[in-house]
Scaffold this active site. Structure first.
Site, PDB file in Angstrom:
ATOM      1  N   THR A   1       0.689  -1.607  -0.260  1.00 63.42           N
ATOM      2  CA  THR A   1       0.753  -0.416  -0.072  1.00 63.42           C
ATOM      3  C   THR A   1       0.965   1.636  -0.114  1.00 63.42           C
ATOM      4  OG1 THR A   1      -1.484  -1.564   1.034  1.00 63.42           O
ATOM      5  CG2 THR A   1      -1.570   0.852   1.469  1.00 63.42           C
TER       6      THR A   1
ATOM      7  N   GLU B   1      -8.088  -6.196  -4.258  1.00 65.46           N
ATOM      8  CA  GLU B   1      -8.559  -6.171  -3.417  1.00 65.46           C
ATOM      9  C   GLU B   1      -9.625  -6.858  -2.378  1.00 65.46           C
ATOM     10  OE1 GLU B   1      -6.907  -4.021  -0.258  1.00 65.46           O
ATOM     11  OE2 GLU B   1      -7.014  -3.369  -2.210  1.00 65.46           O
TER      12      GLU B   1
ATOM     13  N   GLY C   1       1.098  -2.121   4.113  1.00 65.00           N
ATOM     14  CA  GLY C   1       1.982  -3.131   5.189  1.00 65.00           C
ATOM     15  C   GLY C   1       0.872  -4.133   5.459  1.00 65.00           C
TER      16      GLY C   1
END
Ligand code: GLY
Length: 563
Positions: free
Chosen positions: A373, A412, A465
């Protein structure tokens, strides 16, 4: 005399050899405004928006769009994220532009006939949730910014059109990600130069992305969700077996939510509410640590790490059961933060022993998260503060670049619990609260956070992370508030990570061997963790009339710049 001079020279030479290795990095200092992002050109875009009269929200919008061009690893228009805003007049808001499951998504869509998760949630067209970034940035600009939208998209269009020199990190990253990107012809062509690879300093241009951004500049978010870009994306999805339809795009809305707030040692914490799991985690862990005397032995001591790890374990046990999309599940936020409940959890921490994971359960009666990210923090000269974390999930997301539109799609959907109750591929256990349902947002660990001191911004931070985001941010906050470190020292300091299950304490290789030995003696099963997989926390600290900007050295680059 001659001997003395030779000795003096020798000492000088030795100092020159030794001192750089011992030298601590300094934060970047500025008086008025600061931008910290993981890619230098994007930071410069943000600073130039601030200098030309935009506020921190405008700068955040422009940085987000620039990162979509210059940091394709995680910067995006094909993903989603969160923006936390604290305006100088005291208004706070949390813009949730997290991706949503398409209408055709189902609870077991990533399980095979034997009930075993397939890899479809991680790679390829079926792994993408409906992207939220463009809607989120447009909403932020419209409601909290003051610059005209096209002006904020223009720098990104220019970077995609004219190109920029490939950094060493970027060159290596594309080579490392070749197994993923090569699977999709458009990604291979765009990012791997058809297999010939980009060299360090070679100019990288993205004409398809430039055209998409140009349409977005002129037509706004409507282009991405209902215009030419939407039609291109929906047609490619249909052609390639993906689930996202034109209707999914048309129905997507970014929403504003009320941030979670709490206090610690006289500081006021404003953080991310669900579907982020992080704000609740920070508040619960800070409250659990309060009064333990965890800091008595000093930063980096076995005792301080022990108490932090125990707080982490108890929070992650709760996270596994209670957290999900607040539009779909009732999350007992007040109960999880109630002082009596936190006291009861703290009371089970032994001062000298690790509590094994199987002896900790969710306390009242998590997520398959990519680590790639990106976060950026901005403070403007009026005192408006913005923290943004957004993502494609894994590095380069699903690996799919939309032909004709030039942007990468997220994966996602992998942040949902493909199989509730079981550990995911990163070992995180998560429950039915985070099961897949049409229109639902997957649980996230992204935790943009703003901390106030005496009613004014003091710390603006966040990180990429996955679950490591929450534990890293906890340690950075403690390093600043309890151990008095500056912004750079606070993020550079050796970290640990514990997520309850698996029953393991990760220690960075910079944690002293003595400390690790003591932790093992206390019952922890420790493992040295690769710092590159740790969260890269990007921080602005405001103290004594100065803004300190600090970029985490664990990552591939980035820049703090202010004036
Ligand atoms: N995809 C990483 C996160 O949302 O936490």
């Amino acid at each position: 005399m001659k001997t003395h001079f030779v000795r003096f020279l020798a000492v000088l030479l030795i100092s020159a050899l030794i001192v750089p290795a011992l030298d601590a990095r300094e934060p970047i200092y500025a008086r008025k405004a600061m931008v910290v992002a993981e890619q230098d050109l994007a930071t410069e875009v943000g600073v130039s928006v601030l200098r030309s009269g935009g506020n921190a929200v405008d700068a955040a919008v422009a940085v987000g769009l620039a990162l979509a061009v210059t940091h394709p690893y995680a910067g995006n228009i094909g993903g989603g994220g969160f923006m936390l805003i604290r305006m100088a007049d005291g208004r706070t808001t949390f813009i949730d532009f997290r991706e949503k499951a398409p209408a055709a998504a189902t609870h077991d869509m990533y399980l095979n006939a034997n009930g075993v998760p397939t890899g479809d949630s991680v790679v390829g067209w079926r792994s993408a949730g409906v992207p939220g970034t463009v809607r989120g940035l447009a909403l932020a600009n419209k409601k909290y910014g003051r610059e005209a939208w096209p002006e904020l998209v223009k720098p990104a269009v220019a970077l995609a059109t004219n190109g920029f020199p490939v950094s060493k990190w970027q060159m290596d990253s594309w080579r490392r990600s070749s197994p993923l990107l090569s699977q999709f012809p458009e990604s291979k062509r765009t990012f791997l130069k058809g297999g010939a690879y980009y060299d360090w300093q070679e100019i990288f241009k993205q004409p398809e992305l430039a055209r998409t951004l140009d349409r977005i500049a002129h037509l706004g978010a409507a282009d991405f969700y209902d215009g030419e870009t939407a039609h291109i994306l929906a047609a490619e999805m249909a052609k390639n077996g993906g689930l996202i339809t034109l209707a999914d795009l048309q129905n997507y809305q970014a929403v504003e939510r009320t941030p979670l707030e709490g206090d610690y040692q006289g500081y006021h914490i404003i953080s991310s509410p669900p579907p982020s799991s992080g704000g609740l985690g920070l508040l619960q862990m800070l409250a659990m640590l309060n009064g333990t005397g965890y800091d008595k032995s000093g930063a980096g001591s076995a005792l301080s790490y022990h108490y932090m790890a125990e707080a982490m374990r108890r929070y992650f046990a709760d996270r596994s059961k209670y957290l999900g999309d607040p539009d779909f599940v009732n999350i007992p936020i007040s109960a999880l933060l109630a002082p009596a409940y936190v006291d009861s959890r703290r009371a089970t921490i032994r001062p000298d022993r690790a509590t094994p994971a199987e002896q900790i359960a969710p306390g009242l009666t998590a997520a398959n998260e990519g680590t790639n990210t990106t976060h950026y923090s901005i403070v403007d000269q009026e005192g408006n503060a913005v923290a943004v974390t957004y993502t494609l999930n894994n590095g380069y997301g699903s690996g799919v670049t939309v032909p004709g539109a030039g942007f990468l799609l997220n994966d996602e959907m992998d942040d949902f619990a493909a199989k509730p109750g079981g550990p995911n591929m990163f070992g995180l256990v998560q429950g039915e609260s985070n099961a897949i349902a049409p229109g639902k947002r997957p649980l996230s660990s992204m935790t943009p956070t703003i901390i106030l001191k005496d009613g004014k911004p003091f710390l603006v931070l966040g990180a990429p992370g996955g679950p490591v985001i929450i534990t890293s941010m906890l340690q950075v906050i403690l390093n600043v508030i309890d151990f008095g470190m500056n912004a750079q020292d606070a993020i550079d300091f050796p970290r640990i990570h514990d997520q309850w299950k698996p029953d393991r304490l990760d220690t960075e290789s910079t944690v002293s061997p003595d400390t690790v030995a003591q932790l093992r003696h206390m019952g922890y099963q420790t493992q040295t963790a690769d710092p590159n997989e740790k969260a890269r926390v990007e921080v602005i600290l405001i103290s004594a009339g100065w803004l300190q900007g600090a970029v985490d050295g664990r990552g591939g680059g980035g820049k703090a710049e202010g004036y």
